[in-house]
Scaffold this active site. Structure first.
Site, short mmCIF file in Angstrom:
data_model
loop_
_atom_site.label_atom_id
_atom_site.label_comp_id
_atom_site.label_asym_id
_atom_site.label_seq_id
_atom_site.Cartn_x
_atom_site.Cartn_y
_atom_site.Cartn_z
CB ALA A 262 48.98 -6.34 -21.97
N PRO A 264 43.58 -6.91 -18.80
CG PRO A 264 41.08 -7.13 -18.42
CD PRO A 264 42.47 -6.19 -18.38
N GLY A 265 43.83 -7.58 -21.52
CA GLY A 265 43.85 -7.69 -22.94
C GLY A 265 42.77 -7.29 -23.84
N GLY A 266 42.09 -6.56 -23.15
CA GLY A 266 41.08 -6.03 -24.17
C GLY A 266 41.54 -4.96 -25.34
CE LYS A 267 42.21 0.58 -23.45
NZ LYS A 267 42.09 0.02 -22.03
CG ASP A 283 49.67 -6.55 -16.65
OD1 ASP A 283 49.06 -5.88 -17.27
OD2 ASP A 283 49.70 -6.80 -15.61
CG ASP A 309 58.24 -2.58 -13.13
OD1 ASP A 309 57.73 -1.84 -13.99
OD2 ASP A 309 58.38 -2.47 -11.92
CG ASP A 328 44.95 1.16 -20.64
OD1 ASP A 328 44.69 2.27 -20.23
OD2 ASP A 328 44.32 0.15 -21.04
CB CYS A 381 40.01 4.24 -17.12
SG CYS A 381 40.64 2.92 -15.83
C1 LIG Z 1 44.60 -0.40 -16.92
S1 LIG Z 1 44.92 -1.83 -16.66
C2 LIG Z 1 45.30 -2.37 -18.41
C3 LIG Z 1 43.96 -2.67 -19.14
C4 LIG Z 1 44.48 -3.22 -20.52
N1 LIG Z 1 45.29 -2.55 -21.35
C5 LIG Z 1 43.22 -3.68 -21.10
O1 LIG Z 1 42.74 -2.97 -22.05
O2 LIG Z 1 42.44 -4.59 -21.08
C6 LIG Z 1 46.63 -1.37 -16.04
C7 LIG Z 1 47.44 -2.84 -16.05
O3 LIG Z 1 48.60 -2.47 -15.55
C8 LIG Z 1 49.43 -3.49 -15.07
N2 LIG Z 1 50.58 -2.82 -14.45
C9 LIG Z 1 50.82 -2.11 -13.24
N3 LIG Z 1 52.01 -1.55 -13.16
C10 LIG Z 1 52.79 -2.21 -14.00
C11 LIG Z 1 53.96 -2.13 -14.37
N4 LIG Z 1 54.90 -1.34 -13.63
N5 LIG Z 1 54.52 -2.77 -15.46
C12 LIG Z 1 53.60 -3.46 -16.15
N6 LIG Z 1 52.30 -3.59 -16.03
C13 LIG Z 1 51.90 -3.00 -14.69
C14 LIG Z 1 48.51 -4.26 -14.11
O4 LIG Z 1 48.63 -5.52 -13.58
C15 LIG Z 1 47.16 -3.85 -14.88
O5 LIG Z 1 46.77 -4.99 -15.40
#
Ligand SMILES: C[S@@+](CC[C@H](N)C(=O)[O-])C[C@H]1O[C@@H](n2cnc3c(N)ncnc32)[C@H](O)[C@@H]1O
Length: 434
Positions: A262, A264-267, A283, A309, A328, A381
Site C-alpha cells: 500500500a 505511500p498510500g495513493g491508491k 506494507d 510481508d 500493486d 509501474c
Molecule cells: C509500487 S509500491 C506501492 C505503491 C502504492 N500502492 C501507492 O499507490 O501509493 C510497492 C510497495 O510494496 C511494498 N512491498 C514490497 N514487498 C512487499 C511484500 N512482500 N509485502 C508487502 N509489501 C511489500 C514496498 O514497501 C512498496 O511500498
C-alpha cells in the site's frame, strides 16, 4: 517548456546559491545509492526554491548519461574519486547551459562560484575554462553526442528495443521529458468541476479524462502549496495511470478489500474515496506505512494498517477471505523513469529477475486470501513483459481457478501515452466454484 522557464526564473532568485548547493548534495546522495526522492526529502528549501531545485536535479538526472559523455569530451581525464562533487557541479552547470534561459555568462559565473562551496577552490579556473569551452564549441559537441541508447543504460535500451521495436523511440522520448502534473480531486471534499474552475481562476487550464471526473492534468509541474485547497486535502498528486487502479477494481458497497502493497498510500486513499470502507492495507515496510498514515490523514480515510510481508499470510491473515485484492507489486519502475530519472542509473539487469520472483511470490501467497468469485487486480509501474504479461500468463497457467476479466482500462500502458506514466494492469477473477 513552461516548467523550464519557471525553473529559470526561479534560479535568478537571491537564494540561487543555496539551491545550487542543495542540487550538488542531492546528486551526491543519488550517487551513493539513495533514491532522488529520499535525497530531496531532508532539503529544507520550500516554494519556488524547491521547484527550481527539482527542475535542476530531475533534468540533470534525465540526461545524466549524455552529460557524462559530454563531460568526458571536455575533460582531459576523469575526476578523481575525492573530486566527485566537481563532476556533479559540472553536470548541473551543463544542464542549465543546455536548457535554461538565463544569460550564459551568469550561469557560468554562478556555477564556477560553487567550487568554493564544495571546498575545491583550486578547481575554479578549470571549471571556468571547461564551461567556456563548451559554450565556444557547443554546436560541434552537441552534434557529436549521438547516443543510440537514447540516454538509457545499454542493457535497458536493449530490453526496451526488443520488447517494443516500434514504440522504443517514443518510450525513450517520454522517459527523457518532464512529466505533466496529474491531480486527483478529493471528491469527498470538493466537486471536481468546481475545482477545475478554481484552477482556471489561477490561470491554470487543466485537461480532463473520460473515465474519471476527478483526474485532472496540468501541463507542467507547479509548487503544490499554490494549488487551491492543498492544505485542506482537496487534491492529491497522482499520475493518471496510477489513478486507473481504483477505477478498475471498482469497490462495491460493503466489500472487504485488501491493498497488499500500500505505501505511500495513493491508491489506498483513492479506494477509500471510491467507497471502500472495509479496507485493510499492508506494507512490508513499517517506515513506509507511516506515509500511508500521513496520506490518509491529509485526504481522509479509515483503514486498518499493518506492517507485514503480504506473501507470508501466516503472519497477518486471520483466514477471512477478501472480496477484492489490489496487488500493486514492487517492480523495476521502468514505466516511471520520466518521474524518477534516477531509476535508469540505479537499476541493474539482475533487478528484473529479482522483481519477477517477488511478484510471483506475492501472487501465490495472496491468491488463497481471495474468496471464490472475488477479483484480484495486479498492477506494476513497469513496462517489461516479464513482470507483466508473461507474469500473469504464467500465473493463469498455474492456477486453473484463475481467469482474466476483460476490462477496457487494463493492459500495458507505455510512458507518455495519453500523457501518463507506463503502467500495467491485469484483472483476475477466482472461479466461483473454487
Ligand atoms: C509500487 S509500491 C506501492 C505503491 C502504492 N500502492 C501507492 O499507490 O501509493 C510497492 C510497495 O510494496 C511494498 N512491498 C514490497 N514487498 C512487499 C511484500 N512482500 N509485502 C508487502 N509489501 C511489500 C514496498 O514497501 C512498496 O511500498
Amino acid at each position: 517548456m513552461k516548467e523550464m522557464r519557471t525553473g529559470i526564473e526561479r534560479a535568478k532568485s537571491t537564494s540561487g546559491g543555496a539551491v545550487r548547493k542543495a542540487a550538488i548534495t542531492v546528486l551526491r546522495g543519488v550517487d551513493s545509492g539513495q533514491t532522488v526522492d529520499a535525497a530531496l526529502l531532508p532539503v529544507s528549501l520550500t516554494g519556488t526554491d524547491r521547484a527550481t531545485l527539482q527542475w535542476l536535479v530531475l533534468g540533470t538526472l534525465r540526461e545524466f548519461l549524455s552529460v557524462q559523455a559530454l563531460s568526458a569530451k571536455l575533460l582531459r581525464k576523469p575526476w578523481r574519486e575525492e573530486d566527485a562533487d566537481l563532476g556533479f557541479l559540472l553536470s548541473l552547470a551543463l544542464f542549465e547551459l543546455r536548457h535554461g534561459q538565463r544569460p550564459a555568462f551568469a550561469v557560468v559565473n554562478d556555477w564556477v562560484e560553487m567550487t568554493e562551496a564544495v571546498k575545491k577552490p583550486w578547481a575554479r579556473g578549470l571549471m571556468n575554462a571547461v564551461l567556456r569551452r563548451y559554450l565556444r564549441e557547443r554546436e560541434v559537441l552537441d552534434t557529436a553526442l549521438v547516443d543510440r541508447d537514447l540516454g538509457h543504460p545499454a542493457w535497458l535500451a536493449a530490453r526496451l528495443r526488443a520488447a517494443y521495436p516500434q514504440d522504443w523511440p517514443a518510450i525513450a522520448a517520454a522517459n527523457n521529458s518532464a512529466p505533466p502534473l496529474w491531480l486527483r480531486v478529493n471528491t469527498q471534499r470538493v466537486d471536481p468541476g468546481a475545482y477545475r474552475r478554481l484552477l482556471a481562476e489561477q490561470g491554470r487550464e487543466a485537461e480532463g479524462v473520460t473515465w474519471s471526473a476527478a483526474a485532472l492534468c496540468l501541463p507542467a509541474s507547479v509548487p503544490v502549496a499554490t494549488l487551491p485547497g492543498w492544505d485542506a486535502g482537496w487534491v492529491a498528486v497522482q499520475d493518471g495511470a496510477a489513478q486507473l487502479a481504483a477505477h478498475i477494481l471498482a469497490p462495491r458497497e460493503g466489500e472487504r478489500i485488501l491493498d497488499a502493497c500500500a505505501a505511500p498510500g495513493g491508491k489506498t486513499a483513492h479506494l477509500w474515496a471510491l467507497g471502500a470502507t472495509r479496507l485493510d492495507a499492508l506494507d512490508r515496510s513499517a517506515e513506509r506505512l507511516n506515509r500511508v498514515r500521513e496520506t490518509l490523514e491529509r485526504q481522509g480515510g479509515e483503514v486498518h494498517l499493518q506492517a507485514a510481508d503480504a506473501a507470508e499470510t501466516a503472519t497477518w491473515w486471520n483466514g477471512e477471505t477478501y472480496d477484492a485484492i489490489l496487488l500493486d507489486a514492487p517492480c523495476t519502475g521502468t514505466g516511471v523513469i520520466r518521474r524518477h530519472p534516477d531509476i535508469r542509473l540505479r537499476r541493474q539487469p539482475e533487478d528484473v529477475a529479482e522483481a519477477v520472483a517477488q511478484q510471483a511470490r506475492l501472487l501465490e501467497g495472496l491468491w488463497p486470501c481471495l474468496r471464490p468469485g472475488g477479483r484480484l487486480l495486479y498492477a506494476t509501474c513497469s513496462v517489461l513483459p516479464e513482470e507483466n504479461e508473461e507474469q500473469i500468463a504464467a500465473f493463469v497457467q498455474r492456477h486453473s481457478d484463475a481467469r482474466r476479466m476483460a476490462h477496457p482500462l487494463t493492459g500495458q500502458r507505455l510512458p507518455g501515452q495519453e500523457d501518463m506514466d507506463g503502467f500495467y494492469y491485469a484483472l483476475l477473477e477466482k472461479d466461483a466454484c473454487a
